[in-house]
Design an enzyme around this catalytic site. Structure first.
Site, PDB file in Angstrom:
ATOM      1  N   HIS A   1      -7.018  -6.845   1.106  1.00  0.00           N
ATOM      2  CA  HIS A   1      -5.972  -5.851   0.867  1.00  0.00           C
ATOM      3  C   HIS A   1      -4.643  -6.259   1.505  1.00  0.00           C
ATOM      4  O   HIS A   1      -3.582  -5.999   0.948  1.00  0.00           O
ATOM      5  CB  HIS A   1      -6.434  -4.501   1.415  1.00  0.00           C
ATOM      6  CG  HIS A   1      -5.452  -3.394   1.237  1.00  0.00           C
ATOM      7  ND1 HIS A   1      -4.870  -3.090   0.015  1.00  0.00           N
ATOM      8  CD2 HIS A   1      -4.920  -2.504   2.127  1.00  0.00           C
ATOM      9  CE1 HIS A   1      -4.041  -2.061   0.158  1.00  0.00           C
ATOM     10  NE2 HIS A   1      -4.041  -1.688   1.434  1.00  0.00           N
TER      11      HIS A   1
ATOM     12  N   SER B   1       0.844  -1.195   0.000  1.00  0.00           N
ATOM     13  CA  SER B   1       0.000   0.000   0.000  1.00  0.00           C
ATOM     14  C   SER B   1       0.882   1.249   0.000  1.00  0.00           C
ATOM     15  O   SER B   1       1.680   1.440  -0.919  1.00  0.00           O
ATOM     16  CB  SER B   1      -0.948  -0.051   1.197  1.00  0.00           C
ATOM     17  OG  SER B   1      -1.997   0.879   1.058  1.00  0.00           O
TER      18      SER B   1
ATOM     19  N   ASP C   1      -0.482  -4.690  -3.744  1.00  0.00           N
ATOM     20  CA  ASP C   1      -1.865  -4.222  -3.775  1.00  0.00           C
ATOM     21  C   ASP C   1      -2.008  -2.702  -3.700  1.00  0.00           C
ATOM     22  O   ASP C   1      -2.776  -2.180  -2.882  1.00  0.00           O
ATOM     23  CB  ASP C   1      -2.684  -4.873  -2.665  1.00  0.00           C
ATOM     24  CG  ASP C   1      -4.159  -4.974  -3.059  1.00  0.00           C
ATOM     25  OD1 ASP C   1      -4.424  -5.345  -4.210  1.00  0.00           O
ATOM     26  OD2 ASP C   1      -5.036  -4.659  -2.227  1.00  0.00           O
TER      27      ASP C   1
END
Length: 411
Positions: A356, A196, A230
């Protein structure tokens, strides 16, 4: 209450136990926890495991299902070195590479996402080092996260520039931990892995590496790979509009550490209870009235949100390193990444049935991908390919000679 729970109560009451006794025993045994079918079939987290055993966790009684697991179950060492500017005492977790006379040491260095901590990579890192002992693994809590402490408690710096500088200071710290003789000239290889926000940080670190690398008397490492987990620019920027709503929707506190772990698993924020048992204690802490509260106030970082992800796709595609993007769904690819993938500029992997937090939901699968990625792109493998191509040619389709082993794009 389910029929199974009712039957259990009836059987206990039939033995002349009081109702209070039955309720106490049932709660202690976890009868009242209505777990999803996937949770019921998953292994439970290890507890009181000796440091760095890395054994596959055994099934435990359900009453221990949400018990916290100490970081020592997955990492060999932890430290809090004072690094970077503005000054910070970074909480670092690591397992050093196993010394080898024939192989150069390699480090997989991880950066977590916003609101998370280095412990999110615990299970993944342990699996990697178990399979590749010559590879060291290191993760840390970024400034404003986890157990990392800024010298100035009012310092709220979270710009991409500062985070990238912090990361490279951590890389230098890892290299100094490498088991090498003082006069050794073996290059240390590193693989940067970010989840992320961490994906944006490690990409920026690769892009600006020649500019930002400044440690005295420390040779530059060889960057064998860049991996982001991701996150892509388009989806990240679109998602910022709902970030405030997401933060507001979370519980503001938890009654206990176990309650915090339970919420993460039940809400499918983390789908793997084994990983949640070690990662969640890194993001919540005891607060007022014995309650547990979030360590990181994500809203304080709002001024930096957009700058984290602007131009991420271009930076990633232009990075001078082997590259891999691991996603939880193909719909997250933006136009530039789609074109780049079709041109073979990076390796794309999609893991099904994960959320996620890929590194927590599927640590075994991701560990295998990272191992294969490193084996293909490590410096030793590149030298072997170069030597093979120097002595062996095959004929191409148009009658022209071509390398026996084709190099990967952008290498």
């Amino acid at each position: 209450m389910s029929n199974l729970q009712k039957n259990l109560l009836k059987s206990k009451l039939s033995t002349s136990s009081t109702l209070d006794q039955v309720l106490h025993e049932a709660a202690d045994e976890g009868v009242w926890e209505e777990r999803d079918l996937a949770d019921a079939n998953s292994p439970t987290p290890p507890h009181d495991i000796p440091p760095a055993e890395f054994a596959v966790p055994e099934i435990r009684p359900r009453k221990q299902y949400y018990k916290a697991t100490p970081w020592k179950a997955y990492w060999r060492e932890s430290d809090s070195p004072d690094l970077s500017t503005p000054p910070c005492a970074f909480k670092v977790y690591y397992t050093t590479p196993t010394p080898s006379a024939s192989k150069s040491p390699t480090w997989f260095i991880f950066h977590h996402g916003a609101g998370s901590s280095g412990l999110t990579f615990s299970v993944l890192a342990a699996r990697i080092h178990e399979s590749l002992p010559e590879v060291g693994v290191l993760a840390y809590d970024a400034r404003g996260h986890g157990a990392t402490k800024a010298t100035d408690p009012d310092e709220k710096e979270a710009s991409l520039d500062i985070l990238a500088r912090d990361f490279l200071n951590i890389v230098a710290y890892a290299i100094r931990l490498s088991p090498l003789p003082a006069d050794s000239k073996k290059p240390v290889e590193v693989v940067f892995i970010g989840h992320s926000l961490g994906g944006a940080v490690v990409t920026e670190a690769v892009r600006r590496f020649p500019e930002l690398w400044s440690p005295d008397n420390l040779p530059k490492p060889i960057i064998s790979g860049l991996v982001i987990l991701d996150v892509v620019e388009g989806s990240a920027l679109e998602g910022l509009g709902s970030m405030r709503s997401y933060v507001a929707s979370r519980p503001q506190y938890f009654r206990s550490l176990e309650d915090g772990i339970r919420w993460h698993v039940k809400s499918h924020t983390v789908r793997n209870a084994v990983s949640a048992s070690v990662s969640v204690p890194g993001i919540i802490r005891p607060g007022a009235n014995g309650r547990y509260e979030w360590i990181t106030d994500l809203l304080l970082t709002e001024p930096f949100w957009k700058s984290w992800f602007v131009d991420l796709s271009s930076k990633f595609l232009e990075a001078r390193s082997a590259k891999m993007l691991v996603l939880a769904g193909t719909d997250r690819l933006d136009k530039r990444l789609t074109i780049g993938q079709m041109q073979g500029k990076y390796q794309l992997e999609v893991l099904p049935d994960v959320g996620h937090f890929i590194q927590e939901d599927a640590p075994e699968k991701l560990a295998a991908l990272l191992e294969q990625f490193w084996q293909r792109n490590r410096r030793g493998a590149a030298l072997e390919i170069k030597a093979l191509n120097a002595h062996s040619l095959v004929w191409g389709t148009a009658g022209t000679s071509a390398p026996a082993v084709m190099p990967r794009p952008n290498q």
